[in-house]
Design a protein around this motif. Structure first.
Motif, PDB file in Angstrom:
ATOM      1  N   UNK A 237       0.839  -1.194   0.000  1.00 16.76           N
ATOM      2  CA  UNK A 237       0.000   0.000   0.000  1.00 16.76           C
ATOM      3  C   UNK A 237       0.872   1.242   0.000  1.00 16.76           C
ATOM      4  N   UNK A 238       0.298   2.412  -0.179  1.00 19.62           N
ATOM      5  CA  UNK A 238       1.082   3.655  -0.286  1.00 19.62           C
ATOM      6  C   UNK A 238       1.957   3.890   0.944  1.00 19.62           C
ATOM      7  N   UNK A 239       3.118   4.470   0.690  1.00 20.85           N
ATOM      8  CA  UNK A 239       4.040   4.870   1.760  1.00 20.85           C
ATOM      9  C   UNK A 239       4.225   6.384   1.659  1.00 20.85           C
ATOM     10  N   UNK A 240       3.278   7.149   2.154  1.00 16.78           N
ATOM     11  CA  UNK A 240       3.284   8.590   1.905  1.00 16.78           C
ATOM     12  C   UNK A 240       4.464   9.326   2.520  1.00 16.78           C
ATOM     13  N   UNK A 241       5.117   8.716   3.512  1.00 22.11           N
ATOM     14  CA  UNK A 241       6.244   9.388   4.165  1.00 22.11           C
ATOM     15  C   UNK A 241       7.589   8.900   3.638  1.00 22.11           C
TER      16      UNK A 241
END
Length: 396
Positions: A237-241
């Motif tokens: 899933x997304x890793x926004x950091x």
């Protein structure tokens, strides 16, 4: 370059050796666990580990990661003098970008003895030293005294820079004053006291012109980073950091390091320049695109030499650059917002990864009172005599 990302970072406070007398595996476990938590993953997600240190015994890397879990993954023990931490990160990146793994932990730590690294000319068999060639150049030009050898070789590089370019002792002190000032806002720094340039010049001399407050201390500490592939991010899933590794390069000594007979060259300016060029070419970026820099200021003169190696100023103009305020808050770049090695501390195996952790926090906007406004691109420079220079470009 293929894509790789730093999904999480962590580090301990850097402390004077003996402050708490923690075993190295405890420090390493703290930093590694912090990086995993920062990435939002568990140790079971890690497929391989690159672990760096200089003064601990063989297979200390395994002993360190056993604090995180017993999953049977490959563990690589890395040692590359003061560039060990960045070398561990580079190995992790290569494993990810080469497709050997999708999630790799880079971990570095050091438990050090109090006092300087080594004594003087009578402190052992210098001919057998990995840096014997480097000290030979110094001895031919300046002799070999009884002060700590690393302070001698960098101090003599400072003398050469002063003679060649008119660099002043006040400019050398300005580097240390800036970095001590920056570290006051860093709760993980070994030293948080602010010193004026006059106080730095008045401190005891280690090897002229370098005073004690212009020299990095021995330190205990650990730092870590989790490097992942785009495939890992898609799966999890997304890793926004996450922060992108935009470019990275390592260089070692060439004939140019020794041909001139100059301490400026044997302490690493040519290989720093080559590593910076390689990293910038890989990233498609220039130093003009960088906002924040963590560089290897083991001694104040090395910060000035690195300005020149990175292309931040013409050769010989680095003293004027630091005096102008261009390398602190409100200037063109903020260099060593963490306090650098001089003030944050220098546990050899951890330093390169601690530099990267600081840049990651800056690019995320998570650096608190030392935050560089609007930082989007950062550079970390880690160097070790004998010799290796690693430059890493990171992009938000």
């Amino acid at each position: 370059m293929a894509e790789s990302w730093i999904a999480g970072v962590g580090m301990t406070a850097f402390e004077k050796p003996g402050t708490r007398d923690r075993p190295y595996w405890e420090m390493a476990g703290e930093a590694g666990a912090a990086a995993l938590a920062d990435a939002g993953i568990s140790y079971a997600d890690v497929e391989q580990a690159a672990v760096g240190y200089c003064f601990q015994p063989s297979t200390a890397g395994q002993r360190a990661v056993y604090e995180l879990g017993l999953t049977g993954i490959p563990v690589y023990n890395v040692s590359n003098n003061c560039a060990t931490g960045a070398t561990a990160l580079m190995l992790a990146r290569q494993l990810v970008e080469g497709g050997a793994a999708d999630c790799v932990l880079a971990l570095g730590f050091e438990k050090m003895r109090k006092g300087p690294l080594g004594g003087g000319a009578d402190s052992g068999d210098l001919a057998a030293s990995p840096v014997a060639r480097h000290y030979g150049v110094m001895a031919a030009a300046h002799g070999f005294g009884t002060t700590p050898p690393t302070a001698q070789i960098f101090g003599n590089a400072a003398r050469e820079h002063m003679a060649r370019h008119g660099t002043t002792e006040a400019q050398l002190a300005a580097v240390a004053a800036k970095n001590h000032r920056h570290s006051a806002a860093n709760p993980r720094a070994q030293f948080r006291q602010v010193w004026s340039a006059a106080e730095i010049l008045a401190a005891p001399t280690v090897h002229r012109p370098l005073t004690r407050l212009q020299c990095s201390p021995t330190s205990d500490g650990a730092a870590a980073a989790v490097v992942v592939s785009a495939r890992f991010a898609a799966r999890r899933g997304p890793l926004p950091r996450a922060v992108a590794i935009a470019g990275q390069a390592m260089a070692t000594d060439t004939g140019d390091s020794f041909a001139s007979g100059s301490c400026i060259d044997v302490v690493g300016l040519p290989m720093s320049r080559a590593a910076a060029r390689g990293a910038c070419e890989a990233a498609g970026l220039g130093i003009e695109d960088v906002d924040v820099v963590e560089l290897h200021d083991c001694f104040s003169i090395n910060e000035l030499l690195t300005y020149e190696a990175l292309g931040m100023c013409p050769e010989g103009a680095s003293g004027e650059l630091v005096e102008s305020g261009a390398t602190t808050y409100g200037g063109r770049w903020v260099v060593n917002p963490s306090g650098g090695l001089i003030s944050k501390g220098h546990p050899l195996g951890a330093t390169g990864l601690a530099q990267v952790a600081e840049v990651v926090w800056q690019l995320r906007g998570e650096a608190g009172d030392r935050q560089v406004p609007g930082a989007r691109t950062g550079l970390a420079h880690n160097i070790g005599l004998g010799g290796a220079a690693v430059v890493t470009l990171l992009r938000a």
